[in-house]
Each structure stands twice: as C-alpha cells, then as structure tokens.
Design an enzyme around this catalytic site. Structure first.
Site, mmCIF file in Angstrom:
data_model
loop_
_atom_site.group_PDB
_atom_site.id
_atom_site.type_symbol
_atom_site.label_atom_id
_atom_site.label_comp_id
_atom_site.label_asym_id
_atom_site.label_seq_id
_atom_site.Cartn_x
_atom_site.Cartn_y
_atom_site.Cartn_z
ATOM 1 N N HIS A 55 0.825 -1.223 0.000
ATOM 2 C CA HIS A 55 0.000 0.000 0.000
ATOM 3 C C HIS A 55 0.854 1.264 0.000
ATOM 4 O O HIS A 55 0.532 2.244 0.680
ATOM 5 C CB HIS A 55 -0.972 0.012 1.186
ATOM 6 C CG HIS A 55 -1.967 -1.110 1.146
ATOM 7 N ND1 HIS A 55 -3.153 -1.023 0.453
ATOM 8 C CD2 HIS A 55 -1.940 -2.353 1.674
ATOM 9 C CE1 HIS A 55 -3.825 -2.159 0.579
ATOM 10 N NE2 HIS A 55 -3.104 -2.995 1.300
ATOM 11 N N ASN A 128 -10.228 -2.915 2.457
ATOM 12 C CA ASN A 128 -9.898 -2.924 1.029
ATOM 13 C C ASN A 128 -11.160 -2.628 0.227
ATOM 14 O O ASN A 128 -12.257 -2.531 0.782
ATOM 15 C CB ASN A 128 -9.356 -4.305 0.616
ATOM 16 C CG ASN A 128 -7.884 -4.478 0.948
ATOM 17 O OD1 ASN A 128 -7.116 -3.519 0.972
ATOM 18 N ND2 ASN A 128 -7.487 -5.704 1.208
ATOM 19 N N TYR A 338 0.515 -4.203 11.884
ATOM 20 C CA TYR A 338 0.351 -2.801 11.498
ATOM 21 C C TYR A 338 1.106 -1.869 12.429
ATOM 22 O O TYR A 338 1.864 -1.007 11.987
ATOM 23 C CB TYR A 338 -1.136 -2.443 11.404
ATOM 24 C CG TYR A 338 -1.699 -2.888 10.080
ATOM 25 C CD1 TYR A 338 -1.663 -4.231 9.711
ATOM 26 C CD2 TYR A 338 -2.218 -1.989 9.174
ATOM 27 C CE1 TYR A 338 -2.125 -4.653 8.496
ATOM 28 C CE2 TYR A 338 -2.695 -2.405 7.938
ATOM 29 C CZ TYR A 338 -2.649 -3.742 7.607
ATOM 30 O OH TYR A 338 -3.100 -4.155 6.396
#
Ligand code: NDP
Length: 504
Positions: A55, A128, A338
């Site tokens: 990303h 997404n 993350y």
C-alpha cells in the site's frame, strides 16, 4: 504587501542567505562552518521515510461521518451513539503492490482505510475495496506479497510467481476473480466500495457481542477501466486518481459512501456452512442483510500530503469500546503487523503525529521517552511516571472491558487450511455464475488470460484446473481467450468500445 517572514535555521536563528555558500575567498572551497548549508543538505537526505511494504501508493482526503440509523442495539461505541452525530475522518486509499511512484490506474486491489477521530479515541477501519482476501492465514502473507513484488533477479514483476502461488492456494480464487473482474481497476477511489473484509465484533451496553462486517457503498456508482483504457490513461498521467479526487473536491463534488454493517449472532456463527472468520469468504446478503448505519463524506484535501497522508498510520488494533475483534486469523496477525510496521516506518511515537493524534483531548499513557518525544503527557505531576502511584496519575477504566469472546477451542486447534473440498469454490462460483452477466464474464476471461499469458504452460494448466473447479465455463472461457490471444493485453489498441464505462 505583507512583510515576508524572516528565514531561519531549524533552531530559529535568522539565516543570512539561502543561496550562496560561505567560501574561503571568492573562488575558494566551501567552509565547514557554513552550518546553514550543512543543515539544508542534511535535511534533504532525510526527506524520505521507508515506503510502506504494501500500500505504498496512496491518496487521502479528510471528511465527516454522520450517523443516519440507530445501531445501539449492537454497539455501545460512542461514535454511533445517536442519529446525527458526526465524527471527523481521515481516509487513505491505495494500491497494494506498486511502489510510491506507481501509476494509479493499475489492476490491483485497493486499500480503503478510514481513521475515525472519535470521542473515545481513534477507530481505524483498515479495509480494502474487496470483501475478501487472497489468503486466510498470515503465515502465507509474506510469501503472497513477495509474489506481487519484484523478482530478485529480473527486478520485474512476475506473473509466473503470482499464478504459481495462487494455483497452490485455491483459497485465493475468490479474490483473484474479483481482481480480474471489472472491479479490478476502479476509475478512482470515489468509484469503488470499501469493506472491512474481516469479521469484527461489536458489543452493546448489555455486554452482548455480535459478529459484524463493515461495508461502505460508493454513492458515485461503480465505474471501472478496461485494461486498454487504463494503459491509455497511464500513458498520459500516472496520477489519475489524485487528479480525479482533486477535481471532485475543488469543484465541490464531494465523494460519499453509505456505511452498512452485516450482523451475525454468536449462535448463527456456530452453524454456518463456511467458517465466518475466514477472510476468503463473504456473508451472503440474503442471510445477513445490510443494515444501514451512516454517511461518509470526504470534503477536504489535506493541507500537506506528507504530513497527513504519508504519515497516516492505520492500525486494525485501533478500536474503541463497543468495537472488537474476532477469531479471524488474518485479523489477529494484522493486530501485530500494522503497529509494528508503523513503529519501523515512522518511529516510536507515531501516534502523536498530527495525522494520527486523537482529537478527543485525552491521551494519558505511561509510554514516555524515545525518539521524537515531542509531546507532553505528564498529567501535570512529574511524580506520576509509573503506575500504580499515589499521585493521581491515570488509572484504567474497567467499565470499558469488553465482554468475553466466545471461541471454539476445536477450531483453534484444527489446521485452518484443511477445509472441505468444495468450500473455497462455492462463493467464487456464485459470483461467476449468478452475479456476473455474460459480458462481465467475457471480460473476466480476457483479463485473466491477459494476466496469465506470460506464464509457463505448467503454471497455466495448474491455474486452469482451479478455474475448472469453480465452473467449467470459467476454465473454458479463459482457455479460449488464451488460445485466441483476445485478452486484456494493455498493448491492444484503444478503441471506441473500451472507454471508461459505468457498470450496469
Ligand atoms: P448477492 O447477489 O446479494 O450479492 C452479490 C454482490 O456481488 C453484489 O451485491 C455486489 O456487492 C457484488 N458484485 C457485483 N459485481 C461484482 C464484481 N464484478 N466483483 C465483485 N463483486 C461484485 O449475493 P451474495 O451475497 O450471496 O453473494 C454472491 C457472491 O457475490 C459472493 O459469493 C461474492 O463473490 C460476491 N459478493 C458478495 C458480497 C457480500 O458481502 N455478500 C460483497 C461483494 C461481492 P456490493 O453490494 O458489495 O457492491
């Protein structure tokens, strides 16, 4: 005319010049003591941070979420507490595989991340534009991403690696089918849906937990690009998404989405024919209807892209009381990945950066020092730097403890990838046979053939065998397109029948 501000060094001293170096004599070498020059050069060397492993290419806007329907029977989350309540949001949409300079109009899954600055801290909906994913176990994730990135020797993307991996992981077929369908190249972020994809949970004031999925439906309508149209656009501009979002917002056409949830009771979850915590599966709408929640409107272009979009750090672990996790293995792994990625990419105190800092005026933690400790959270008493303490430092609030999560110990012990034979093919089959029309299927065949055309025969045949298990016509259609060469090859000439087209 307003007086111009004085240029200074980063330490605030006025700068005598910003154009000429101090030299030993008019024609001599530069002096080491020209610290203004040294500072300028040193800062330039540090203007980049590591790009996201996935990303990396993204586009962001700021906006507002407004509750339009009451879901308090499912959640006590403050942001949903009453109809009409608004919450500031920072969005970031992205492609997955391309680097930061990648062209926007590439065929890829799009990230759809929303940071809700709620009164109870930030809720990050890190999804997404597809409701499912390629793999359902994080053990497979680094390998999967490696197949999407550059080959170690050729330094080029490798269709052989992608299809070899997918052919070995039939659970990928659902997501690959969506990727190769019209939705694989949205016209812009405004023209696609967002999905939380994972199964999350919500709990209400009575402590009852429900499993939920999050959906954000575009109000602009689904619009998509053919491979040929995308190639034409990329030939003209690599920034087509940024341009389209810029134009929409500056012209006052603010992109909007409607938020829905799907809800499953804990009892229902014990009886579904598919694993409801499997990220490669959707919940059929007929069984779990969409429940409307609110409206998302993105109306502001951030003043500084780097500060607000590149520095934006979305974490699936950023949940607020009333929203929780589920046994979804990929979700559980993302809870680690993350925050870890952001600590590496942005530094220890990345949550204090303007894009990430909560807007509720309440950040009280005992994580103090480290690089970039540029904030104050001493609670007005320097003695309260550990916990428990006698100095009225912050204490935990047991009332926000989530209710126990019901899990199935059998399922936890079982190998997740050992599933019944047909289970991975049922939903892609429904998409292929029941949702897509003839034209959409035809384009799917061609796009798929275009993607796999460079592969060796061995990989092609293995992947065709997977398609056959979904539906014999799927395999036959892709095989036909491969043989005739009528596929989504971007080198095909652009004709009148390959314009930007709205889905029917
Ligand atoms: P429905 O007929 O109720 O749902 C079909 C859904 O397919 C539509 O609502 C739309 O999702 C989505 N869709 C339409 N065109 C495409 C496309 N080109 N690529 C991807 N999705 C598309 O049936 P079910 O709920 O039983 O689902 C049937 C199949 O539809 C599933 O197996 C799955 O493959 C796909 N699907 C289902 C979704 C779900 O949450 N149930 C979501 C998306 C796809 P949307 O309304 O989200 O735009």
């Amino acid at each position: 005319m307003a007086e111009k501000p004085t240029l200074t060094s980063t330490s605030g001293a006025p700068s005598p010049t910003n154009r000429t170096s101090q030299t030993a004599g008019g024609r001599g070498p530069v002096l080491m003591q020209d610290h203004h020059l040294l500072e300028k050069l040193a800062h330039q060397n540090r203007e980049r941070i590591p790009e996201r492993v996935v990303h990396a290419k993204g586009w962001g806007l700021q906006g507002t979420f407004t509750v339009t329907h009451d879901i308090t029977r499912y959640t006590c989350a403050n942001l949903f507490s009453q109809i009409g309540k608004t919450t500031e949001v920072l969005s970031r949409w992205s492609t997955v595989a391309g680097e930061r300079g990648a062209a926007d109009a590439e065929r890829d899954v799009r990230g759809f991340a929303l940071k809700f600055y709620t009164d109870d801290g930030n809720w990050d909906m890190v999804g997404n534009n597809t409701p499912v994913f390629f793999v359902r176990d994080a053990f497979k994730f680094p390998d999967f991403i490696r197949t999407q990135k550059r080959h170690p020797k050729t330094n080029m993307r490798s269709p052989e690696a992608m299809f070899d991996f997918w052919a070995s992981q039939p659970e990928s077929i659902h997501q690959v089918t969506i990727l190769m369908s019209d939705r694989g190249i949205p016209r812009s972020p405004a023209h696609m849906n967002g999905y939380g994809s994972h199964t999350f949970s919500m709990w209400n004031a009575a402590g009852e937990r429900h499993w939920v999925k999050f959906h954000f439906h575009t109000r602009q309508g689904h619009e998509w690009l053919s491979d040929a149209k995308a190639a034409e656009i990329i030939g003209q501009t690599r920034e087509s998404y940024q341009e389209e979002l810029w134009n929409m917002v500056t012209e006052g056409r603010f992109p909007k989405w409607t938020m829905f949830i799907q809800v499953m009771t804990e009892e229902q979850a014990l009886k579904t024919p598919f694993n409801p915590f499997d990220l490669t599966k959707v919940w059929p709408h007929a069984d779990y209807p969409l429940i409307e929640v609110g409206e998302l409107e993105m109306h502001t272009i951030p003043e500084n892209y780097f500060q607000m979009v590149e520095n934006a750090a979305y974490n699936v672990n950023n949940v607020v009381p009333g929203i929780g996790f589920s046994p979804d293995k990929m979700l559980q792994a993302r809870i680690f990945s993350y925050a870890d990625a952001h600590r590496y990419r942005l530094g220890t105190h990345y949550e204090a950066l303007p894009a990430n800092a909560p807007r509720n005026g309440r950040v009280n933690h005992y994580h103090k020092d480290g690089a970039m400790r540029f904030f104050t959270n001493d609670f007005g008493n320097p003695d309260a730097y550990y916990e428990p303490n006698q100095y009225d430092g912050p204490v935990a609030d047991e009332s926000v403890q989530e209710p126990p999560m019901r899990i199935d110990p059998e399922a936890v012990a079982a190998r997740f990838d050992q599933v019944e034979d047909d289970i991975d093919y049922i939903q892609p089959r429904a998409l292929y046979a029941d949702v897509l029309n003839d034209e959409e299927r035809d384009r799917l065949h061609r796009n798929m053939a275009g993607g796999m055309a460079p592969c060796t025969d061995g990989v092609k045949e293995r992947w065709l065998a997977v398609l056959k298990k979904v539906h014999p016509e799927y395999e036959a259609g892709v095989r036909r397109a491969l043989e005739t060469g009528e596929h989504g090859d971007p080198s095909l000439p652009v004709t009148d029948d390959t314009p930007i087209r709205a889905a029917e």
